[in-house]
Design an enzyme around this catalytic site. Structure first.
Site, PDB file in Angstrom:
ATOM      1  N   ARG A 183       0.748  -1.192  -0.026  1.00 54.40           N
ATOM      2  CA  ARG A 183       0.031   0.050   0.018  1.00 54.40           C
ATOM      3  C   ARG A 183       0.713   1.216   0.067  1.00 54.40           C
ATOM      4  O   ARG A 183       1.385   1.504   1.107  1.00 54.40           O
ATOM      5  CB  ARG A 183      -1.057  -0.135   1.097  1.00 54.40           C
ATOM      6  CG  ARG A 183      -1.649   1.348   1.099  1.00 54.40           C
ATOM      7  CD  ARG A 183      -2.723   0.995   2.644  1.00 54.40           C
ATOM      8  NE  ARG A 183      -3.654   2.142   2.750  1.00 54.40           N
ATOM      9  CZ  ARG A 183      -3.256   3.275   3.508  1.00 54.40           C
ATOM     10  NH1 ARG A 183      -2.230   3.361   4.193  1.00 54.40           N
ATOM     11  NH2 ARG A 183      -4.017   4.170   3.646  1.00 54.40           N
ATOM     12  N   SER A 191     -13.226  -2.850   1.297  1.00 49.23           N
ATOM     13  CA  SER A 191     -13.337  -2.002   2.565  1.00 49.23           C
ATOM     14  C   SER A 191     -14.825  -2.036   2.742  1.00 49.23           C
ATOM     15  O   SER A 191     -15.445  -1.419   1.812  1.00 49.23           O
ATOM     16  CB  SER A 191     -12.621  -0.519   2.662  1.00 49.23           C
ATOM     17  OG  SER A 191     -11.273  -0.780   2.442  1.00 49.23           O
ATOM     18  N   LYS A 194      -3.477   6.241   8.666  1.00 51.19           N
ATOM     19  CA  LYS A 194      -4.442   6.632   7.599  1.00 51.19           C
ATOM     20  C   LYS A 194      -4.691   7.862   7.845  1.00 51.19           C
ATOM     21  O   LYS A 194      -5.554   8.131   8.857  1.00 51.19           O
ATOM     22  CB  LYS A 194      -5.640   5.700   7.433  1.00 51.19           C
ATOM     23  CG  LYS A 194      -6.348   6.082   6.378  1.00 51.19           C
ATOM     24  CD  LYS A 194      -7.721   4.995   6.099  1.00 51.19           C
ATOM     25  CE  LYS A 194      -8.746   5.256   5.235  1.00 51.19           C
ATOM     26  NZ  LYS A 194      -8.582   4.969   3.797  1.00 51.19           N
TER      27      LYS A 194
HETATM   28  C1  LIG Z   1      -5.328   1.358   5.873  1.00 52.12           C
HETATM   29  C2  LIG Z   1      -6.381   1.865   6.986  1.00 52.12           C
HETATM   30  N1  LIG Z   1      -7.722   1.504   6.752  1.00 52.12           N
HETATM   31  C3  LIG Z   1      -8.282   1.888   7.968  1.00 52.12           C
HETATM   32  S1  LIG Z   1      -7.533   2.116   9.296  1.00 52.12           S
HETATM   33  C4  LIG Z   1      -6.123   2.069   8.172  1.00 52.12           C
HETATM   34  C5  LIG Z   1      -4.626   1.986   8.686  1.00 52.12           C
HETATM   35  C6  LIG Z   1      -4.298   0.972   9.647  1.00 52.12           C
HETATM   36  O1  LIG Z   1      -2.879   1.407  10.050  1.00 52.12           O
HETATM   37  P1  LIG Z   1      -2.407   0.829  11.634  1.00 52.12           P
HETATM   38  O2  LIG Z   1      -2.546  -0.602  11.769  1.00 52.12           O
HETATM   39  O3  LIG Z   1      -1.040   1.248  11.662  1.00 52.12           O
HETATM   40  O4  LIG Z   1      -3.238   1.456  12.553  1.00 52.12           O
HETATM   41  C1  LIG Z   2      -8.123   0.576   3.647  1.00 53.98           C
HETATM   42  C2  LIG Z   2      -8.085  -0.757   3.806  1.00 53.98           C
HETATM   43  C3  LIG Z   2      -8.830  -1.513   4.677  1.00 53.98           C
HETATM   44  N1  LIG Z   2      -8.748  -2.798   4.701  1.00 53.98           N
HETATM   45  C4  LIG Z   2      -7.727  -3.267   4.121  1.00 53.98           C
HETATM   46  C5  LIG Z   2      -7.441  -4.830   4.285  1.00 53.98           C
HETATM   47  F1  LIG Z   2      -7.213  -5.057   5.646  1.00 53.98           F
HETATM   48  F2  LIG Z   2      -6.820  -5.528   3.458  1.00 53.98           F
HETATM   49  F3  LIG Z   2      -8.836  -5.559   4.347  1.00 53.98           F
HETATM   50  N2  LIG Z   2      -6.855  -2.845   3.433  1.00 53.98           N
HETATM   51  C6  LIG Z   2      -6.824  -1.364   2.863  1.00 53.98           C
HETATM   52  N3  LIG Z   2      -6.071  -0.924   2.435  1.00 53.98           N
END
Ligand SMILES: Cc1ncsc1CCOP(=O)(O)O
Ligand SMILES: C=C1C=NC(C(F)(F)F)=NC1=N
Length: 210
Positions: A39, A111, A140
């Site tokens: 990502r 998602s 994020k």
């Molecule tokens: C990509 C994404 N989508 C929802 S939360 C998130 C970030 C998760 O990152 P972390 O595990 O560091 O909280």
């Molecule tokens: C925004 C996101 C939400 N969920 C996931 C996953 F954990 F892979 F399902 N990946 C992403 N990039």
């Protein structure tokens, strides 16, 4: 992909770690992550050729380790890197368009936060759902208000049996609550990518998840 492969779903881009991304992924694989998503997004993310070349190096590591390699958002890159799967956010390319472009062997994740979004995704042929943010996250930038593990419990109570991973602010202290809510796995970025000892951080999460 089978359900067990979602157990510890590591996600990372070059801007999620101060280490060399390849070294970080190698350590995470040694620690026992079961799936990886590339990502490359947000501040200081690589683009164009640099992104593709990094993706190619990480793809090789996953192939050697025998774990699925999933690409976030970028369908063309997923095809070019012969990824095992692609993950589409709600705001990204609609699933029906992704399914048209990708081979049927490609795992497609979506998602989803509500029963409606989840049911729509299942109808559109999603293979798994990413539900979150479970807890507060600083990874994020535009993450919405945390929904907590209850959101997964609600999806299960609505009768959904599709593979679900929780995501957002997950670490060794709260991972169990996500699994108890009915998830097949947890997805983590910073709990692993920002650890001093990435292999140990992944290993500790695996112990909690087992
Ligand atoms: C990509 C994404 N989508 C929802 S939360 C998130 C970030 C998760 O990152 P972390 O595990 O560091 O909280
Ligand atoms: C925004 C996101 C939400 N969920 C996931 C996953 F954990 F892979 F399902 N990946 C992403 N990039």
């Amino acid at each position: 992909m089978n359900k067990e492969q979602y157990l510890l779903y590591f996600i990372m881009g070059s801007n999620n770690t101060d280490k060399n991304p390849e070294d970080a992924l190698h350590e995470a694989v040694k620690g026992g992550v079961t799936c990886f998503q590339f990502r490359e997004k947000g501040q200081d993310a690589a683009e164009g050729t640099a992104k593709k070349e990094l993706g190619g190096r990480l793809r090789k590591i996953c192939r050697k380790a025998g774990i699925p390699f999933i690409v976030n958002d970028d369908v063309d890159l997923a095809m070019e890197l012969e990824a095992d799967g692609i993950h589409a956010g709600q705001e990204d390319t609609p699933l029906v368009d992704i399914k048209k472009q990708c081979p049927s062997s490609m795992t497609v994740g979506v998602s989803a936060k509500t029963v409606d979004e989840a049911e729509q995704a299942v109808q559109d042929g999603a293979d798994y759902l990413g539900v979150g943010p479970m807890f507060a996250t600083s990874t994020k930038e535009d993450a919405e208000t945390p929904v907590g593990p209850g959101a997964i419990r609600m999806l299960r109570e609505s009768g959904l049996s599709i593979p679900i991973v929780g995501i957002g602010g997950i670490d060794t202290d709260n991972a169990e609550s996500v699994m108890e809510a009915g998830a097949d796995g947890v997805s983590v970025i910073s709990a692993v990518s920002r650890a001093d000892d990435i292999q140990q951080a992944a290993g500790k999460l695996r112990e909690v998840l087992r």
